[in-house]
Design a protein around this motif. Structure first.
Motif, PDB file in Angstrom:
ATOM      1  N   GLY B 149     -12.498  24.704 -28.063  1.00  8.94           N
ATOM      2  CA  GLY B 149     -12.201  25.025 -26.666  1.00  8.94           C
ATOM      3  C   GLY B 149     -13.415  24.989 -25.764  1.00  8.94           C
ATOM      4  N   ILE B 150     -14.291  24.039 -26.018  1.00 11.70           N
ATOM      5  CA  ILE B 150     -15.469  23.944 -25.145  1.00 11.70           C
ATOM      6  C   ILE B 150     -15.129  23.089 -23.937  1.00 11.70           C
ATOM      7  CG2 ILE B 150     -17.868  23.165 -24.986  1.00 11.70           C
ATOM      8  CD1 ILE B 150     -17.936  23.563 -28.061  1.00 11.70           C
ATOM      9  N   TRP B 151     -14.828  23.732 -22.873  1.00 14.71           N
ATOM     10  CA  TRP B 151     -14.580  23.030 -21.612  1.00 14.71           C
ATOM     11  C   TRP B 151     -15.372  23.717 -20.523  1.00 14.71           C
ATOM     12  CZ3 TRP B 151     -12.544  18.458 -20.825  1.00 14.71           C
ATOM     13  CH2 TRP B 151     -11.703  17.935 -21.819  1.00 14.71           C
ATOM     14  N   PRO B 152     -16.076  22.951 -19.715  1.00 13.17           N
ATOM     15  CA  PRO B 152     -16.843  23.618 -18.655  1.00 13.17           C
ATOM     16  C   PRO B 152     -15.922  24.219 -17.608  1.00 13.17           C
ATOM     17  CG  PRO B 152     -17.005  21.235 -18.457  1.00 13.17           C
ATOM     18  CD  PRO B 152     -16.232  21.507 -19.697  1.00 13.17           C
ATOM     19  N   ASN B 153     -16.450  25.194 -16.907  1.00  7.80           N
ATOM     20  CA  ASN B 153     -15.685  25.837 -15.845  1.00  7.80           C
ATOM     21  C   ASN B 153     -15.814  24.991 -14.578  1.00  7.80           C
ATOM     22  OD1 ASN B 153     -14.507  27.484 -14.011  1.00  7.80           O
ATOM     23  ND2 ASN B 153     -16.031  29.130 -14.146  1.00  7.80           N
ATOM     24  N   PHE B 154     -14.759  24.266 -14.253  1.00  5.19           N
ATOM     25  CA  PHE B 154     -14.824  23.354 -13.113  1.00  5.19           C
ATOM     26  C   PHE B 154     -14.902  24.075 -11.775  1.00  5.19           C
ATOM     27  CE2 PHE B 154     -12.920  20.668 -16.420  1.00  5.19           C
ATOM     28  CZ  PHE B 154     -13.798  19.595 -16.374  1.00  5.19           C
ATOM     29  N   ARG B 155     -14.719  25.394 -11.811  1.00  3.65           N
ATOM     30  CA  ARG B 155     -14.836  26.145 -10.558  1.00  3.65           C
ATOM     31  C   ARG B 155     -16.280  26.525 -10.269  1.00  3.65           C
ATOM     32  NH1 ARG B 155      -9.729  28.440 -12.338  1.00  3.65           N
ATOM     33  NH2 ARG B 155     -10.879  29.869 -13.648  1.00  3.65           N
ATOM     34  N   SER B 156     -17.166  26.260 -11.228  1.00  2.00           N
ATOM     35  CA  SER B 156     -18.561  26.668 -11.058  1.00  2.00           C
ATOM     36  C   SER B 156     -19.374  25.577 -10.360  1.00  2.00           C
ATOM     37  CB  SER B 156     -19.172  26.947 -12.442  1.00  2.00           C
ATOM     38  OG  SER B 156     -20.568  26.910 -12.355  1.00  2.00           O
ATOM     39  N   PRO B 157     -20.164  25.958  -9.350  1.00  2.00           N
ATOM     40  CA  PRO B 157     -21.015  24.969  -8.686  1.00  2.00           C
ATOM     41  C   PRO B 157     -22.005  24.305  -9.646  1.00  2.00           C
ATOM     42  CG  PRO B 157     -20.964  26.985  -7.418  1.00  2.00           C
ATOM     43  CD  PRO B 157     -20.263  27.271  -8.717  1.00  2.00           C
ATOM     44  N   LEU B 158     -22.291  24.949 -10.776  1.00  2.00           N
ATOM     45  CA  LEU B 158     -23.221  24.329 -11.731  1.00  2.00           C
ATOM     46  C   LEU B 158     -22.600  23.080 -12.355  1.00  2.00           C
ATOM     47  CD1 LEU B 158     -24.636  27.544 -13.408  1.00  2.00           C
ATOM     48  CD2 LEU B 158     -25.755  26.092 -11.732  1.00  2.00           C
ATOM     49  N   VAL B 159     -21.284  23.106 -12.535  1.00  2.00           N
ATOM     50  CA  VAL B 159     -20.593  21.916 -13.025  1.00  2.00           C
ATOM     51  C   VAL B 159     -20.526  20.862 -11.915  1.00  2.00           C
ATOM     52  CG1 VAL B 159     -18.414  21.021 -13.944  1.00  2.00           C
ATOM     53  CG2 VAL B 159     -19.322  23.167 -14.788  1.00  2.00           C
ATOM     54  N   TRP B 160     -20.350  21.327 -10.690  1.00  2.00           N
ATOM     55  CA  TRP B 160     -20.366  20.376  -9.559  1.00  2.00           C
ATOM     56  C   TRP B 160     -21.722  19.679  -9.510  1.00  2.00           C
ATOM     57  CZ3 TRP B 160     -18.466  23.952  -4.986  1.00  2.00           C
ATOM     58  CH2 TRP B 160     -17.225  24.515  -5.332  1.00  2.00           C
ATOM     59  N   ASP B 161     -22.767  20.474  -9.766  1.00  2.00           N
ATOM     60  CA  ASP B 161     -24.138  19.919  -9.806  1.00  2.00           C
ATOM     61  C   ASP B 161     -24.218  18.752 -10.776  1.00  2.00           C
ATOM     62  OD1 ASP B 161     -25.939  21.050  -8.133  1.00  2.00           O
ATOM     63  OD2 ASP B 161     -26.533  22.669  -9.484  1.00  2.00           O
ATOM     64  N   ALA B 162     -23.667  18.970 -11.967  1.00  2.00           N
ATOM     65  CA  ALA B 162     -23.744  17.929 -13.003  1.00  2.00           C
ATOM     66  C   ALA B 162     -23.075  16.645 -12.508  1.00  2.00           C
ATOM     67  CB  ALA B 162     -23.089  18.419 -14.292  1.00  2.00           C
ATOM     68  N   PHE B 163     -21.905  16.790 -11.890  1.00  2.00           N
ATOM     69  CA  PHE B 163     -21.194  15.607 -11.362  1.00  2.00           C
ATOM     70  C   PHE B 163     -21.992  14.964 -10.235  1.00  2.00           C
ATOM     71  CE2 PHE B 163     -17.715  17.172 -13.797  1.00  2.00           C
ATOM     72  CZ  PHE B 163     -16.772  16.168 -13.876  1.00  2.00           C
ATOM     73  N   ALA B 164     -22.441  15.810  -9.288  1.00  2.00           N
ATOM     74  CA  ALA B 164     -23.102  15.280  -8.084  1.00  2.00           C
ATOM     75  C   ALA B 164     -24.417  14.589  -8.448  1.00  2.00           C
ATOM     76  CB  ALA B 164     -23.350  16.418  -7.097  1.00  2.00           C
ATOM     77  N   ILE B 165     -25.185  15.207  -9.336  1.00  2.00           N
ATOM     78  CA  ILE B 165     -26.491  14.632  -9.652  1.00  2.00           C
ATOM     79  C   ILE B 165     -26.325  13.351 -10.473  1.00  2.00           C
ATOM     80  CG2 ILE B 165     -28.689  15.053 -10.854  1.00  2.00           C
ATOM     81  CD1 ILE B 165     -28.368  17.996  -9.950  1.00  2.00           C
ATOM     82  N   THR B 166     -25.341  13.341 -11.367  1.00  2.00           N
ATOM     83  CA  THR B 166     -25.088  12.105 -12.125  1.00  2.00           C
ATOM     84  C   THR B 166     -24.718  10.968 -11.168  1.00  2.00           C
ATOM     85  OG1 THR B 166     -24.221  13.487 -13.882  1.00  2.00           O
ATOM     86  CG2 THR B 166     -23.764  11.154 -14.063  1.00  2.00           C
ATOM     87  N   ALA B 167     -23.838  11.282 -10.219  1.00  2.00           N
ATOM     88  CA  ALA B 167     -23.434  10.248  -9.251  1.00  2.00           C
ATOM     89  C   ALA B 167     -24.631   9.809  -8.410  1.00  2.00           C
ATOM     90  CB  ALA B 167     -22.330  10.785  -8.347  1.00  2.00           C
ATOM     91  N   TYR B 168     -25.437  10.775  -7.999  1.00  2.00           N
ATOM     92  CA  TYR B 168     -26.594  10.464  -7.138  1.00  2.00           C
ATOM     93  C   TYR B 168     -27.620   9.623  -7.884  1.00  2.00           C
ATOM     94  CZ  TYR B 168     -30.029  11.413  -3.434  1.00  2.00           C
ATOM     95  OH  TYR B 168     -30.940  11.305  -2.413  1.00  2.00           O
ATOM     96  N   LEU B 169     -27.866   9.992  -9.139  1.00  2.00           N
ATOM     97  CA  LEU B 169     -28.850   9.229  -9.931  1.00  2.00           C
ATOM     98  C   LEU B 169     -28.361   7.795 -10.136  1.00  2.00           C
ATOM     99  CD1 LEU B 169     -31.512   9.247 -11.516  1.00  2.00           C
ATOM    100  CD2 LEU B 169     -30.239   9.983 -13.520  1.00  2.00           C
ATOM    101  N   THR B 170     -27.077   7.654 -10.483  1.00  2.00           N
ATOM    102  CA  THR B 170     -26.522   6.303 -10.686  1.00  2.00           C
ATOM    103  C   THR B 170     -26.641   5.485  -9.407  1.00  2.00           C
ATOM    104  OG1 THR B 170     -24.927   7.342 -12.142  1.00  2.00           O
ATOM    105  CG2 THR B 170     -24.480   5.075 -11.546  1.00  2.00           C
TER     106      THR B 170
END
Lengths: 181, 478
Positions: B149-170
């Motif tokens: 049951g390892i799923w990140p908490n999508f309500r957390s801005p830290l998970v948003w960070d992971a998405f945003a920074i990955t998109a920005y780096l790409t």
């Protein structure tokens, strides 16, 4: 079956963009029989958007790729996140919804941009005809300071094209036979 | 002669530079930099070694030596993470925003700014990983299916960070790469050995024909349009890491614009630093000219004033908002144990930029070097002052303390500058740090304008009329 007339590709190198433009203007005025602006490619060391005024507007489909990619990212993002959240019902939600649309909007936005960017890049590769074998009828001087005009022309019209190139002070002319596919 | 020199000094670029010289100067820079370049490489490697040693020590002994403990769970690491994310905004500003505004003075300097964006992001990404402590469990943050049951908490801005920074780096890597393709073709045509193989592979068959240029122009514009909102969203989300927490001093609505302004500010200051260094290392005096430096300084000054204003807004909203714990933190910043850092931040970030109001300073590269470094010291302190005082004086008085980072934390922060420096210095040695084709365009268009002006004047003199139409023929840029 009638045999097709053999064709050649001619490259004229010019030291000046205006000279190259004058060649195309003359072709536009039908000075060379059998050659139209549709058979012309201009190679230059810098971008010359004004070429389109002479060659006419040519299609560019990159923005369609961008739009498709962005839409795909948005929709895929929505489903991916919803699927991930719905798959994890073990986590105590504390009364909150399993699929949280508000916070997912932020992530969908990021995925929209990510896929939009990726699709734009693909569109650029496809639209520019990149990743193909490099044309043999090319010259390193084009990446330095010369402008090249490539014209596809039937054998019988080669001489008028050469004369036109010379009229506009061409520096060098090269040709290559076009093989039938 | 003196008059000519003065005229050239007032221009962004001398339009008399031959295109062949632009190619040869930039290609030469990739072969024979000054001795200072190698010295910078040595310093960067030494700093990186300190960082690696500190990380290995932390890996083996745990987070204790870093002085991270409740309530200080992420002091220097998160501050430095935010600092590096901020640095990454420089490339977006110079490349994408100024591209949309047709500010052609950006052309000789945007390439290294874009590279800076990419490498700052790569540096920033190290910190969340290091901060995890148990770095071997890093993959737990990835949303993969697992029966544990390892799923990140999508309500957390830290998970948003992971998405945003990955998109920005790409997006940043692609933006940098696409903008470099015509130059890579020039390198391909002039290189030998491994460099030729590398450039042939990377230029992916660029021939400079009208079809390629047309698609290139459109792609670059679209990428710029994608990158600007992405950059703003990335730093807004980083701001949300703090603003979404109900900690005193963080729960402020002005945080996202404040973070974005701070990011642009530190990015601009870093551009000045690297501008001065690259101009010296690679003898780029003809391309990285003083008028361009002056414009960058003016831009930095303007952003510094926006940042200062947003600071005042933040203080005012805390002060008049009557949120007592937040007010306590603000007072402690001005008068408590952190006050030297806080006042240092205000001095470096809001007072020092006024030196950029003087033309003499804006045109003195060796004065601007320390000034720009101090501006960034201010911006780093800003991030530290966001994190540390709030954690020291949060809602629970029994946890109040003063935190001083351990040597491991300092070592890793120090090493991150070495890592960034090394990546950047390798990049500018292998790839052209000045965009050759765009400088040629700049020169070409300037010559054209001068020629048309001269033609117009000649026509006016001939006809005795003013406002006559310019003639159509133009000079060539080669």
């Amino acid at each position: 079956m009638a045999r097709k007339t053999p064709k050649k590709r001619l490259l004229g190198l010019f030291g000046d963009f205006d000279q190259a433009i004058n060649v195309i203007v003359d072709i536009r005025h039908y000075e060379v029989p059998g050659v139209s602006v549709d058979n012309i490619t201009i190679k230059s060391p810098i971008e010359h958007p004004e070429i389109e005024e002479i060659l006419g507007e040519r299609p560019c489909h990159v923005s369609k790729f961008s739009l498709s990619g962005a839409l795909f990212g948005l929709i895929f993002g929505a489903f991916f996140l919803a699927a991930a959240q719905a798959n994890f019902l073990i986590q105590p939600q504390g009364g909150k919804p399993v699929i949280t649309l508000t916070s997912n909007l932020v992530l969908m936005y990021e995925m929209m941009i990510l896929f939009g960017v990726l699709a734009t890049f693909v569109g650029f590769l496809v639209g520019s005809g990149l990743m193909h074998r490099r044309s043999i009828l090319d010259d390193q001087m084009i990446s330095l300071d010369q402008v090249g005009i490539v014209i596809e022309v039937e054998d019988e019209n080669i001489d008028p094209v050469r004369r036109l190139f010379k009229k506009h002070n061409v520096l060098e002319i090269r040709d290559r036979e076009i093989r039938e596919q | 002669m003196a008059e000519e020199t003065t005229t050239i000094a007032a221009k962004d670029i001398d339009e008399k530079i031959a295109w062949a010289k632009i190619n040869s100067d930039v290609l030469r820079s990739m072969e024979n930099p000054r001795m200072g370049y190698w010295l910078a490489i040595g310093v960067s490697i030494a700093m990186l070694m300190v960082g690696i040693y500190s990380e290995v020590y932390q890996y083996n002994t745990g987070m204790g030596p870093a002085n991270l403990n409740n309530p200080h769970m992420w002091d220097l690491y998160i501050s430095t993470f935010v600092f590096w994310i901020g640095m990454s905004h420089s490339g977006t500003l110079l490349s994408a925003i100024l591209h949309l505004f047709h500010a052609d003075w950006r052309k000789p300097i945007y390439r290294f700014a874009e590279a800076m964006t990419t490498f700052s992001l790569m540096t920033a990404l190290i910190f969340p990983i290091i901060h995890l402590g148990r770095v071997w469990n890093m993959h737990w943050v990835i949303p993969y299916y697992s029966d544990r049951g390892i799923w990140p908490n999508f309500r957390s801005p830290l998970v948003w960070d992971a998405f945003a920074i990955t998109a920005y780096l790409t997006a940043s890597v692609l933006f940098l790469y696409i903008g470099m393709i015509p130059d890579l073709a020039i390198c391909r045509d002039n290189a030998v050995g491994w460099r030729r193989r590398l450039y042939t592979f990377m230029s992916i068959g660029w021939r400079g024909d009208d079809r390629q240029w047309r698609n290139f122009r459109k792609t670059y514009l679209l990428m710029a349009c994608f990158l600007i909102p992405l950059a703003v969203s990335v730093h807004s989300i980083v701001a949300a890491d703090f603003a979404m927490a109900i900690m005193p001093g963080w729960h402020v609505t002005s945080f996202p614009p404040y973070f974005v302004a701070g990011a642009l500010y530190s990015g601009c200051a870093a551009i000045i630093t690297l501008f001065v260094l690259l101009r010296y290392f690679f003898k780029f005096e003809q391309y990285m000219t003083l008028p361009i430096l002056e414009k960058t300084c003016k831009l930095t000054f303007a952003i510094a004033m926006v940042w200062s204003y947003l600071n005042l807004i933040e203080f005012a909203s805390v002060w008049y908002g009557h949120d007592i714990p937040a007010k306590e933190v603000l007072i402690a910043k001005f008068s408590g144990p952190y006050s030297p850092f806080f006042l240092g931040m205000l001095f470096c970030g809001s007072v020092l930029p006024f030196t950029l109001a003087f033309k003499k300073i804006r045109r003195s590269p060796w004065l601007l070097l320390p000034i720009s470094i101090f501006l960034n010291v201010g911006m780093w302190l800003e991030r530290y002052m966001i994190v540390a005082p709030t954690l020291s004086l949060s809602h629970h008085p029994w946890t109040w303390d003063v935190m001083w980072p351990g040597w491991v934390e300092w070592g890793i922060v120090f090493g991150s500058f070495g890592w960034f420096g090394l990546l950047f210095l390798i990049f500018v040695k292998v790839f052209p740090s000045v965009s050759m084709y765009e400088v040629k365009e700049m020169v070409y268009h300037r010559r054209r304008v001068i020629f048309e002006d001269a033609e117009l004047r000649a026509h006016e003199v001939k006809t005795g009329a003013s406002g006559a139409q310019p003639l159509t023929s133009t000079p060539e840029g080669s």
